[in-house]
Design a protein around this motif. Structure first.
Motif, short mmCIF file in Angstrom:
data_model
loop_
_atom_site.label_atom_id
_atom_site.label_comp_id
_atom_site.label_asym_id
_atom_site.label_seq_id
_atom_site.Cartn_x
_atom_site.Cartn_y
_atom_site.Cartn_z
N ASN A 19 0.85 -1.20 0.00
CA ASN A 19 0.00 0.00 0.00
C ASN A 19 0.88 1.24 0.00
O ASN A 19 1.83 1.33 0.77
CB ASN A 19 -0.87 0.05 1.27
CG ASN A 19 -2.04 -0.89 1.18
OD1 ASN A 19 -2.47 -1.26 0.08
ND2 ASN A 19 -2.55 -1.30 2.32
N GLY A 20 0.53 2.18 -0.86
CA GLY A 20 1.25 3.45 -0.89
C GLY A 20 2.54 3.42 -1.69
O GLY A 20 3.26 4.42 -1.76
N ALA A 21 2.84 2.30 -2.36
CA ALA A 21 4.09 2.20 -3.14
C ALA A 21 4.07 3.12 -4.36
O ALA A 21 5.13 3.50 -4.87
CB ALA A 21 4.30 0.75 -3.59
N GLY A 22 2.87 3.45 -4.83
CA GLY A 22 2.78 4.36 -5.98
C GLY A 22 2.17 3.73 -7.23
O GLY A 22 2.21 4.33 -8.31
N LYS A 23 1.58 2.56 -7.09
CA LYS A 23 1.06 1.84 -8.26
C LYS A 23 -0.09 2.61 -8.93
O LYS A 23 -0.09 2.83 -10.14
CB LYS A 23 0.59 0.43 -7.84
CG LYS A 23 1.65 -0.36 -7.08
CD LYS A 23 1.16 -1.70 -6.62
CE LYS A 23 0.01 -1.70 -5.64
NZ LYS A 23 0.29 -1.09 -4.31
N SER A 24 -1.06 3.02 -8.11
CA SER A 24 -2.19 3.78 -8.67
C SER A 24 -1.72 5.11 -9.23
O SER A 24 -2.22 5.57 -10.27
CB SER A 24 -3.26 4.05 -7.61
OG SER A 24 -3.76 2.84 -7.12
N THR A 25 -0.77 5.72 -8.55
CA THR A 25 -0.24 7.00 -9.03
C THR A 25 0.39 6.84 -10.40
O THR A 25 0.23 7.70 -11.27
CB THR A 25 0.78 7.56 -8.01
OG1 THR A 25 0.13 7.70 -6.75
CG2 THR A 25 1.35 8.89 -8.45
N GLU A 49 -6.23 -2.84 -9.33
CA GLU A 49 -6.73 -3.69 -8.23
C GLU A 49 -8.14 -4.20 -8.50
O GLU A 49 -9.06 -3.97 -7.70
CB GLU A 49 -6.67 -2.91 -6.91
CG GLU A 49 -5.24 -2.50 -6.60
CD GLU A 49 -4.93 -2.46 -5.12
OE1 GLU A 49 -5.52 -3.27 -4.38
OE2 GLU A 49 -4.10 -1.65 -4.72
N GLN A 53 -2.47 -6.63 -5.61
CA GLN A 53 -1.86 -6.82 -4.28
C GLN A 53 -1.48 -8.28 -4.04
O GLN A 53 -0.53 -8.57 -3.34
CB GLN A 53 -2.86 -6.42 -3.18
CG GLN A 53 -3.11 -4.95 -3.07
CD GLN A 53 -2.15 -4.26 -2.12
OE1 GLN A 53 -1.38 -4.92 -1.43
NE2 GLN A 53 -2.17 -2.94 -2.09
N1 LIG Z 1 -4.59 12.49 -3.74
C1 LIG Z 1 -3.47 12.33 -3.03
N2 LIG Z 1 -2.95 13.37 -2.34
C2 LIG Z 1 -1.80 13.23 -1.62
N3 LIG Z 1 -1.09 12.07 -1.55
C3 LIG Z 1 -1.57 11.02 -2.22
C4 LIG Z 1 -2.78 11.08 -2.99
N4 LIG Z 1 -2.99 9.87 -3.54
C5 LIG Z 1 -1.97 9.09 -3.14
N5 LIG Z 1 -1.13 9.77 -2.35
C6 LIG Z 1 0.10 9.26 -1.74
O1 LIG Z 1 0.96 8.84 -2.78
C7 LIG Z 1 1.62 7.63 -2.42
C8 LIG Z 1 1.33 6.57 -3.46
O2 LIG Z 1 -0.06 6.25 -3.39
P1 LIG Z 1 -0.73 5.23 -4.41
O3 LIG Z 1 -2.21 5.28 -4.16
O4 LIG Z 1 -0.24 5.49 -5.77
O5 LIG Z 1 -0.15 3.86 -3.89
P2 LIG Z 1 -0.55 2.39 -4.30
O6 LIG Z 1 0.70 1.64 -4.50
O7 LIG Z 1 -1.52 2.42 -5.42
O8 LIG Z 1 -1.25 1.88 -2.98
P3 LIG Z 1 -2.70 1.28 -2.73
O9 LIG Z 1 -2.55 -0.17 -2.94
O10 LIG Z 1 -2.94 1.64 -1.31
O11 LIG Z 1 -3.65 1.94 -3.68
C9 LIG Z 1 1.13 7.27 -1.02
O12 LIG Z 1 2.07 7.75 -0.09
C10 LIG Z 1 -0.18 8.02 -0.89
O13 LIG Z 1 -0.44 8.37 0.46
#
Ligand SMILES: Nc1ncnc2c1ncn2[C@@H]1O[C@H](COP(=O)(O)OP(=O)(O)OP(=O)(O)O)[C@@H](O)[C@H]1O
Length: 242
Positions: A39-45, A164, A196
Protein backbone atom coordinates in the motif's frame (compact mmCIF):
# COMPACT_ATOMS: atom_id res chain seq x y z
CA UNK A 1 10.66 -3.49 -31.06
CA UNK A 2 9.05 -0.21 -29.96
CA UNK A 3 7.03 -0.61 -26.78
CA UNK A 4 3.29 0.06 -27.05
CA UNK A 5 3.57 2.07 -23.86
CA UNK A 6 6.60 3.19 -21.90
CA UNK A 7 7.51 5.60 -19.14
CA UNK A 8 10.83 7.41 -18.90
CA UNK A 9 12.08 8.78 -15.60
CA UNK A 10 8.47 9.48 -14.67
CA UNK A 11 8.08 11.79 -11.69
CA UNK A 12 4.79 12.53 -9.96
CA UNK A 13 3.85 14.73 -7.03
CA UNK A 14 0.80 15.54 -4.96
CA UNK A 15 1.60 19.13 -4.01
CA UNK A 16 4.80 19.02 -1.95
CA UNK A 17 4.73 15.23 -1.66
CA UNK A 18 6.75 13.37 -4.26
CA UNK A 19 5.02 10.03 -4.98
CA UNK A 20 7.10 8.71 -7.91
CA UNK A 21 10.87 9.01 -8.39
CA UNK A 22 11.86 8.27 -11.99
CA UNK A 23 9.81 5.28 -13.11
CA UNK A 24 10.89 3.40 -16.27
CA UNK A 25 8.51 0.72 -17.45
CA UNK A 26 7.71 -0.84 -20.82
CA UNK A 27 4.70 -2.68 -22.15
CA UNK A 28 4.76 -4.55 -25.46
CA UNK A 29 1.92 -5.52 -27.75
CA UNK A 30 -0.32 -8.22 -26.31
CA UNK A 31 1.80 -8.40 -23.17
CA UNK A 32 0.46 -8.52 -19.61
CA UNK A 33 2.60 -6.77 -17.04
CA UNK A 34 1.83 -6.86 -13.33
CA UNK A 35 2.58 -3.98 -10.98
CA UNK A 36 2.96 -5.14 -7.41
CA UNK A 37 3.97 -3.41 -4.21
CA UNK A 38 2.68 -2.59 -0.75
CA UNK A 39 0.00 0.00 0.00
CA UNK A 40 1.25 3.45 -0.89
CA UNK A 41 4.09 2.20 -3.14
CA UNK A 42 2.78 4.36 -5.98
CA UNK A 43 1.06 1.84 -8.26
CA UNK A 44 -2.19 3.78 -8.67
CA UNK A 45 -0.24 7.00 -9.03
CA UNK A 46 1.70 5.48 -11.92
CA UNK A 47 -1.50 4.45 -13.72
CA UNK A 48 -3.06 7.85 -13.05
CA UNK A 49 0.06 9.59 -14.38
CA UNK A 50 -0.06 7.53 -17.58
CA UNK A 51 -3.77 8.33 -17.99
CA UNK A 52 -3.23 12.11 -17.78
CA UNK A 53 -4.91 12.34 -14.38
CA UNK A 54 -1.77 13.85 -12.84
CA UNK A 55 0.51 16.40 -14.49
CA UNK A 56 3.69 14.78 -15.86
CA UNK A 57 6.30 15.85 -18.41
CA UNK A 58 5.52 15.13 -22.07
CA UNK A 59 8.56 12.90 -22.59
CA UNK A 60 7.81 10.85 -19.49
CA UNK A 61 5.09 8.76 -21.15
CA UNK A 62 5.33 7.38 -24.69
CA UNK A 63 2.72 5.59 -26.73
CA UNK A 64 4.22 3.70 -29.69
CA UNK A 65 7.27 5.91 -29.16
CA UNK A 66 5.32 9.20 -29.32
CA UNK A 67 5.57 11.48 -26.29
CA UNK A 68 2.11 11.76 -24.69
CA UNK A 69 2.82 12.62 -21.03
CA UNK A 70 0.26 15.06 -19.60
CA UNK A 71 -2.23 14.44 -22.42
CA UNK A 72 -5.82 14.90 -21.21
CA UNK A 73 -7.52 11.67 -20.15
CA UNK A 74 -10.19 11.71 -22.87
CA UNK A 75 -7.45 12.13 -25.48
CA UNK A 76 -5.56 9.18 -23.97
CA UNK A 77 -8.73 7.09 -24.30
CA UNK A 78 -8.98 8.28 -27.90
CA UNK A 79 -5.39 7.18 -28.44
CA UNK A 80 -6.32 3.68 -27.26
CA UNK A 81 -5.55 3.62 -23.54
CA UNK A 82 -8.34 2.78 -21.09
CA UNK A 83 -8.36 2.34 -17.33
CA UNK A 84 -10.42 0.20 -14.98
CA UNK A 85 -10.04 2.50 -11.97
CA UNK A 86 -9.66 1.42 -8.37
CA UNK A 87 -13.15 1.51 -6.83
CA UNK A 88 -14.81 0.98 -10.26
CA UNK A 89 -16.42 4.46 -10.44
CA UNK A 90 -19.61 3.32 -12.16
CA UNK A 91 -22.54 5.67 -12.79
CA UNK A 92 -24.90 4.77 -9.96
CA UNK A 93 -28.60 5.28 -10.61
CA UNK A 94 -28.07 3.88 -14.11
CA UNK A 95 -28.54 0.35 -15.42
CA UNK A 96 -25.73 -1.96 -16.46
CA UNK A 97 -26.58 -1.42 -20.11
CA UNK A 98 -26.76 2.37 -19.77
CA UNK A 99 -23.34 2.38 -18.08
CA UNK A 100 -21.95 0.39 -20.99
CA UNK A 101 -23.72 2.57 -23.55
CA UNK A 102 -21.88 5.61 -22.20
CA UNK A 103 -18.65 3.93 -23.29
CA UNK A 104 -20.11 2.83 -26.64
CA UNK A 105 -21.24 6.41 -27.36
CA UNK A 106 -17.89 7.81 -26.25
CA UNK A 107 -16.02 5.37 -28.51
CA UNK A 108 -18.31 6.26 -31.43
CA UNK A 109 -17.74 10.00 -30.88
CA UNK A 110 -13.98 9.41 -30.86
CA UNK A 111 -14.13 7.23 -33.95
CA UNK A 112 -12.53 4.36 -32.02
CA UNK A 113 -12.76 1.09 -33.89
CA UNK A 114 -12.28 -2.42 -32.57
CA UNK A 115 -13.91 -5.74 -31.96
CA UNK A 116 -15.62 -5.02 -28.64
CA UNK A 117 -19.40 -4.88 -28.91
CA UNK A 118 -22.17 -5.49 -26.38
CA UNK A 119 -22.80 -9.07 -27.66
CA UNK A 120 -19.05 -9.80 -27.51
CA UNK A 121 -18.92 -8.49 -23.96
CA UNK A 122 -21.94 -10.64 -23.05
CA UNK A 123 -19.96 -13.66 -24.24
CA UNK A 124 -17.10 -12.69 -21.96
CA UNK A 125 -19.33 -11.95 -18.96
CA UNK A 126 -22.77 -13.57 -19.55
CA UNK A 127 -24.13 -12.12 -16.29
CA UNK A 128 -24.01 -8.64 -17.82
CA UNK A 129 -26.68 -9.67 -20.32
CA UNK A 130 -28.86 -11.16 -17.61
CA UNK A 131 -28.50 -8.01 -15.49
CA UNK A 132 -28.69 -5.52 -18.37
CA UNK A 133 -31.65 -3.62 -16.87
CA UNK A 134 -30.41 -3.79 -13.26
CA UNK A 135 -29.13 -0.62 -11.60
CA UNK A 136 -25.40 -1.02 -11.04
CA UNK A 137 -25.59 -0.29 -7.30
CA UNK A 138 -27.72 -3.44 -6.88
CA UNK A 139 -25.02 -5.68 -8.35
CA UNK A 140 -22.50 -7.70 -6.37
CA UNK A 141 -18.94 -6.36 -6.22
CA UNK A 142 -17.77 -8.88 -8.82
CA UNK A 143 -20.58 -7.97 -11.20
CA UNK A 144 -19.77 -4.29 -10.77
CA UNK A 145 -16.15 -5.06 -11.60
CA UNK A 146 -17.27 -6.80 -14.79
CA UNK A 147 -19.21 -3.67 -15.77
CA UNK A 148 -16.12 -1.55 -15.09
CA UNK A 149 -13.96 -3.83 -17.24
CA UNK A 150 -16.66 -3.91 -19.93
CA UNK A 151 -16.88 -0.14 -19.96
CA UNK A 152 -13.13 0.11 -20.52
CA UNK A 153 -13.17 -2.55 -23.26
CA UNK A 154 -15.96 -0.82 -25.17
CA UNK A 155 -13.56 2.12 -25.60
CA UNK A 156 -11.61 -0.34 -27.84
CA UNK A 157 -8.28 -0.01 -26.02
CA UNK A 158 -4.93 -1.26 -27.29
CA UNK A 159 -3.67 -0.77 -23.75
CA UNK A 160 -5.79 -1.61 -20.72
CA UNK A 161 -4.78 -0.45 -17.25
CA UNK A 162 -6.43 -2.43 -14.43
CA UNK A 163 -6.19 -1.02 -10.91
CA UNK A 164 -6.73 -3.69 -8.23
CA UNK A 165 -9.62 -5.42 -9.95
CA UNK A 166 -9.64 -8.16 -7.28
CA UNK A 167 -10.04 -5.77 -4.35
CA UNK A 168 -12.71 -6.89 -1.90
CA UNK A 169 -13.90 -9.80 -4.04
CA UNK A 170 -14.36 -13.46 -3.07
CA UNK A 171 -11.71 -15.90 -4.41
CA UNK A 172 -14.21 -17.59 -6.77
CA UNK A 173 -15.20 -14.25 -8.29
CA UNK A 174 -11.56 -13.18 -8.59
CA UNK A 175 -10.82 -16.39 -10.52
CA UNK A 176 -13.76 -15.69 -12.81
CA UNK A 177 -12.58 -12.16 -13.54
CA UNK A 178 -8.95 -13.14 -14.03
CA UNK A 179 -10.05 -15.95 -16.36
CA UNK A 180 -11.30 -13.24 -18.74
CA UNK A 181 -7.90 -11.54 -19.04
CA UNK A 182 -6.31 -14.02 -21.50
CA UNK A 183 -9.33 -13.58 -23.79
CA UNK A 184 -8.83 -9.84 -23.69
CA UNK A 185 -5.13 -10.22 -24.46
CA UNK A 186 -5.94 -12.54 -27.34
CA UNK A 187 -7.49 -9.53 -29.09
CA UNK A 188 -4.01 -7.93 -29.11
CA UNK A 189 -4.66 -5.62 -26.17
CA UNK A 190 -1.71 -5.19 -23.83
CA UNK A 191 -2.40 -4.70 -20.16
CA UNK A 192 -0.91 -3.46 -16.93
CA UNK A 193 -2.49 -5.13 -13.91
CA UNK A 194 -2.02 -3.59 -10.49
CA UNK A 195 -2.48 -6.42 -8.02
CA UNK A 196 -1.86 -6.82 -4.28
CA UNK A 197 -2.02 -10.61 -4.44
CA UNK A 198 1.48 -11.55 -5.58
CA UNK A 199 0.56 -15.10 -6.62
CA UNK A 200 -2.29 -13.85 -8.75
CA UNK A 201 -0.12 -11.10 -10.20
CA UNK A 202 2.55 -13.60 -11.24
CA UNK A 203 0.17 -16.08 -12.79
CA UNK A 204 -1.67 -13.37 -14.75
CA UNK A 205 1.43 -11.68 -16.21
CA UNK A 206 4.42 -12.22 -18.50
CA UNK A 207 6.58 -9.76 -16.59
CA UNK A 208 6.25 -7.85 -13.39
CA UNK A 209 7.50 -4.68 -11.78
CA UNK A 210 7.65 -4.39 -8.02
CA UNK A 211 7.43 -0.89 -6.55
CA UNK A 212 8.49 0.41 -3.16
CA UNK A 213 8.09 4.00 -1.99
CA UNK A 214 7.79 5.48 -5.46
CA UNK A 215 10.57 3.47 -7.11
CA UNK A 216 10.79 0.24 -9.11
CA UNK A 217 12.76 -2.20 -6.96
CA UNK A 218 12.49 -5.33 -9.10
CA UNK A 219 11.58 -6.31 -12.63
CA UNK A 220 11.77 -9.51 -14.62
CA UNK A 221 9.82 -12.40 -16.07
CA UNK A 222 7.03 -13.37 -13.68
CA UNK A 223 7.73 -17.10 -13.96
CA UNK A 224 11.45 -16.66 -13.23
CA UNK A 225 11.46 -14.23 -10.31
CA UNK A 226 11.79 -15.99 -6.97
CA UNK A 227 9.63 -15.42 -3.90
CA UNK A 228 12.73 -14.30 -2.05
CA UNK A 229 13.51 -11.63 -4.66
CA UNK A 230 9.92 -10.42 -4.47
CA UNK A 231 10.00 -10.37 -0.66
CA UNK A 232 13.10 -8.14 -0.64
CA UNK A 233 11.79 -5.83 -3.36
CA UNK A 234 8.36 -5.58 -1.75
CA UNK A 235 9.46 -4.63 1.74
CA UNK A 236 13.00 -3.41 1.20
CA UNK A 237 16.23 -5.27 1.94
CA UNK A 238 16.37 -7.07 5.25
CA UNK A 239 12.76 -8.18 5.33
CA UNK A 240 11.54 -11.73 5.03
CA UNK A 241 9.97 -13.67 2.23
CA UNK A 242 6.27 -12.99 1.50
N1 LIG B 1 -4.59 12.49 -3.74
C1 LIG B 1 -3.47 12.33 -3.03
N2 LIG B 1 -2.95 13.37 -2.34
C2 LIG B 1 -1.80 13.23 -1.62
N3 LIG B 1 -1.09 12.07 -1.55
C3 LIG B 1 -1.57 11.02 -2.22
C4 LIG B 1 -2.78 11.08 -2.99
N4 LIG B 1 -2.99 9.87 -3.54
C5 LIG B 1 -1.97 9.09 -3.14
N5 LIG B 1 -1.13 9.77 -2.35
C6 LIG B 1 0.10 9.26 -1.74
O1 LIG B 1 0.96 8.84 -2.78
C7 LIG B 1 1.62 7.63 -2.42
C8 LIG B 1 1.33 6.57 -3.46
O2 LIG B 1 -0.06 6.25 -3.39
P1 LIG B 1 -0.73 5.23 -4.41
O3 LIG B 1 -2.21 5.28 -4.16
O4 LIG B 1 -0.24 5.49 -5.77
O5 LIG B 1 -0.15 3.86 -3.89
P2 LIG B 1 -0.55 2.39 -4.30
O6 LIG B 1 0.70 1.64 -4.50
O7 LIG B 1 -1.52 2.42 -5.42
O8 LIG B 1 -1.25 1.88 -2.98
P3 LIG B 1 -2.70 1.28 -2.73
O9 LIG B 1 -2.55 -0.17 -2.94
O10 LIG B 1 -2.94 1.64 -1.31
O11 LIG B 1 -3.65 1.94 -3.68
C9 LIG B 1 1.13 7.27 -1.02
O12 LIG B 1 2.07 7.75 -0.09
C10 LIG B 1 -0.18 8.02 -0.89
O13 LIG B 1 -0.44 8.37 0.46
Amino acid sequence: MTAVLSTHGLLARYGDFQALYGIDIELHQGEAVALIGANGAGKSTLLRSIMGLLPVGREMVRLHGDPVGGTATDRMVQKGVAIVPEGRRLFTGMSVEDNLRVAIDQAARMGAKGGWTLPRLHQLFPILKEKARTQVQSLSGGQQQMVAIGRALLCQPRVLLCDEISLGLAPKVIREIYAALPEIRATGTAMIVVEQDVGLARSASDRLYCMLEGRVTLTGRSAEITREQIGKAYFGAGHGVV
